[in-house]
Design a protein around this motif. Structure first.
Motif, PDB file in Angstrom:
ATOM      1  N   LEU A   1     -19.639   6.473  10.197  1.00  0.00           N
ATOM      2  CA  LEU A   1     -19.982   5.628   9.057  1.00  0.00           C
ATOM      3  C   LEU A   1     -19.010   4.456   8.910  1.00  0.00           C
ATOM      4  O   LEU A   1     -19.408   3.347   8.535  1.00  0.00           O
ATOM      5  CB  LEU A   1     -20.011   6.463   7.783  1.00  0.00           C
ATOM      6  CG  LEU A   1     -21.174   7.469   7.671  1.00  0.00           C
ATOM      7  CD1 LEU A   1     -21.020   8.328   6.428  1.00  0.00           C
ATOM      8  CD2 LEU A   1     -22.514   6.727   7.651  1.00  0.00           C
ATOM      9  N   SER A   2     -17.738   4.692   9.198  1.00  0.00           N
ATOM     10  CA  SER A   2     -16.752   3.602   9.128  1.00  0.00           C
ATOM     11  C   SER A   2     -17.055   2.526  10.163  1.00  0.00           C
ATOM     12  O   SER A   2     -17.012   1.319   9.858  1.00  0.00           O
ATOM     13  CB  SER A   2     -15.344   4.162   9.340  1.00  0.00           C
ATOM     14  OG  SER A   2     -15.025   5.118   8.350  1.00  0.00           O
ATOM     15  N   VAL A   3     -17.364   2.950  11.396  1.00  0.00           N
ATOM     16  CA  VAL A   3     -17.700   1.974  12.444  1.00  0.00           C
ATOM     17  C   VAL A   3     -18.965   1.214  12.080  1.00  0.00           C
ATOM     18  O   VAL A   3     -19.047  -0.020  12.246  1.00  0.00           O
ATOM     19  CB  VAL A   3     -17.857   2.695  13.797  1.00  0.00           C
ATOM     20  CG1 VAL A   3     -18.385   1.730  14.849  1.00  0.00           C
ATOM     21  CG2 VAL A   3     -16.523   3.283  14.246  1.00  0.00           C
ATOM     22  N   MET A   4     -19.979   1.915  11.582  1.00  0.00           N
ATOM     23  CA  MET A   4     -21.219   1.245  11.187  1.00  0.00           C
ATOM     24  C   MET A   4     -20.988   0.260  10.050  1.00  0.00           C
ATOM     25  O   MET A   4     -21.559  -0.844  10.035  1.00  0.00           O
ATOM     26  CB  MET A   4     -22.263   2.293  10.770  1.00  0.00           C
ATOM     27  CG  MET A   4     -22.784   3.150  11.915  1.00  0.00           C
ATOM     28  SD  MET A   4     -23.941   4.414  11.363  1.00  0.00           S
ATOM     29  CE  MET A   4     -25.230   3.400  10.638  1.00  0.00           C
TER      30      MET A   4
ATOM     31  N   ILE B   1     -16.308  13.535  12.229  1.00  0.00           N
ATOM     32  CA  ILE B   1     -17.085  12.615  13.054  1.00  0.00           C
ATOM     33  C   ILE B   1     -17.994  11.734  12.192  1.00  0.00           C
ATOM     34  O   ILE B   1     -18.168  10.537  12.457  1.00  0.00           O
ATOM     35  CB  ILE B   1     -17.900  13.392  14.102  1.00  0.00           C
ATOM     36  CG1 ILE B   1     -16.956  14.173  15.020  1.00  0.00           C
ATOM     37  CG2 ILE B   1     -18.783  12.449  14.917  1.00  0.00           C
ATOM     38  CD1 ILE B   1     -17.659  15.005  16.056  1.00  0.00           C
ATOM     39  N   ALA B   2     -18.568  12.325  11.168  1.00  0.00           N
ATOM     40  CA  ALA B   2     -19.463  11.554  10.296  1.00  0.00           C
ATOM     41  C   ALA B   2     -18.719  10.396   9.631  1.00  0.00           C
ATOM     42  O   ALA B   2     -19.243   9.277   9.520  1.00  0.00           O
ATOM     43  CB  ALA B   2     -20.080  12.465   9.250  1.00  0.00           C
TER      44      ALA B   2
END
Length: 367
Positions: free
Chosen positions: A15-18, A10-11
């Motif tokens: 982080l990829s989306v952010m 999930i992390a």
């Protein structure tokens, strides 16, 4: 046989989306000064693309010559008239701004009311009684709003330099889009197809058709009515004809028509005693005021097969929400949404057809 499921990180996903959002925001921030110019250029190029192709066929298939001619046409038909209109607005608004900021505003006495037959003297007496009793109080309440409005218009005049820059960017981007229009359009369609397959591609095509419909049906109609109405004002000797032409074009763009400008001009001509030119302008206004009923539906149908109410609602709502560029954004959003909704609804059978298909089964079960 059970398959081993990999644990979801999930992390990493967050982080990829952010990171993607950060990159998109940074890109938009960088190109923000050029968005308006590119949007206008895209609108102009989409609306005039058939003209470019026609010129290219006439000029021995040379795209460079067609682009050169289209650039000259944009300069003559768009940049130069807009610059003249803006200059006219600045020049003619000087006396109005001086009067509004002088602080010596007072309600007019309207002496001409005495010349009105029958009720003129009574109207003049009642009006001046109102002025004498509470005119100063009325102006004291109205003056702050007039001052605020005048200050806003003065502030808008400071944006003329920015407007000129946007016009220059529009011209530059238009040349680039004319030169590589097919590649740019293919890139947009490829991106839309990647997002929503055929529906995404259809949405892009429909958006282009809606832009062309608005440009043809609304903008061209407004320009024709405004220019013809301005010619009538100039010929009949109405003062500030150029400024009134600008107001008339804007009135036509917001679907009010040219009559809010032409009717007061007709009344002024008759009131000043020039009945001949007043009659001429009256007849001319009847012709100009009814042109949109003929030209606009025809041109909109040439651009896209969309409901006329949908286009006009998008024009008015878009201008209220986004300003002048909303003239095109509003109809595009409504047209694409309407077409997606229509396709989604048509995928299911109509209620009557579905009920008719179920009726034999129900009757057989009852037997």
């Amino acid at each position: 046989m059970l398959k081993n499921r990999h644990p979801v990180d999930i992390a990493q996903i967050l982080l990829s989306v952010m990171f993607l959002l950060l990159i998109i925001t940074a890109c938009l921030w960088i190109v923000r000064p050029f968005i308006l110019g590119f949007t206008w250029a895209g609108t102009v190029v989409i609306a005039t693309w058939p003209v470019l192709l026609y010129l290219q066929r006439l000029l021995w298939g040379r795209r460079s010559l067609a682009v050169l001619v289209m650039t000259l046409l944009l300069l003559i038909l768009f940049i130069v008239p807009v610059a003249l209109l803006v200059n006219s607005m600045v020049d003619n608004s000087g006396p109005l701004i001086k009067w509004a900021t002088s602080g010596h505003m007072a309600l007019p006495r309207l002496e001409w009311l005495n010349a009105v037959p029958l009720a003129g003297a009574k109207l003049y007496s009642s009006w001046n009684t109102l002025i004498d009793s509470g005119g100063s109080a009325i102006m004291a309440k109205v003056r702050p709003y007039i001052g605020t409005t005048t200050t806003w218009f003065i502030g808008q005049a400071a944006h003329i330099g920015r407007f000129v820059i946007h016009c220059a960017l529009m011209l530059l981007f238009s040349v680039l889009l004319y030169w590589r229009g097919e590649q740019v359009a293919q890139g947009f369609r490829h991106f839309a197809f990647r997002l929503a397959a055929r529906r995404g591609d259809a949405a892009v095509v429909l958006a282009a058709q809606a832009i062309r419909a608005v440009a043809l049906g609304v903008v061209v109609t407004a320009l024709v009515q405004g220019v013809l109405g301005g010619i009538g004002l100039a010929v009949t000797g109405i003062p500030y004809a150029r400024l009134l032409t600008v107001v008339m074009i804007f009135s036509c763009l917001v679907q009010l028509g040219p009559l809010p400008v032409l009717i007061p001009a007709i009344i002024w001509l008759y009131w000043s005693g020039d009945t001949t030119w007043g009659t001429v302008l009256l007849v001319w206004s009847c012709v100009v005021g009814t042109l949109d009923n003929v030209i606009r539906p025809l041109l909109i149908r040439m651009g896209a097969d969309l409901p006329l109410v949908l286009i006009l609602t998008g024009v008015i709502g878009g201008m209220i929400a986004f300003g002048m560029i909303g003239l095109f954004i509003g109809p595009v959003v409504l047209a694409v949404s309407w077409r997606i909704y229509s396709v989604w609804v048509s995928e299911a059978p109509e209620p009557q057809s579905a009920a008719a298909a179920q009726t034999p089964k129900v009757s057989q079960e009852n037997k």
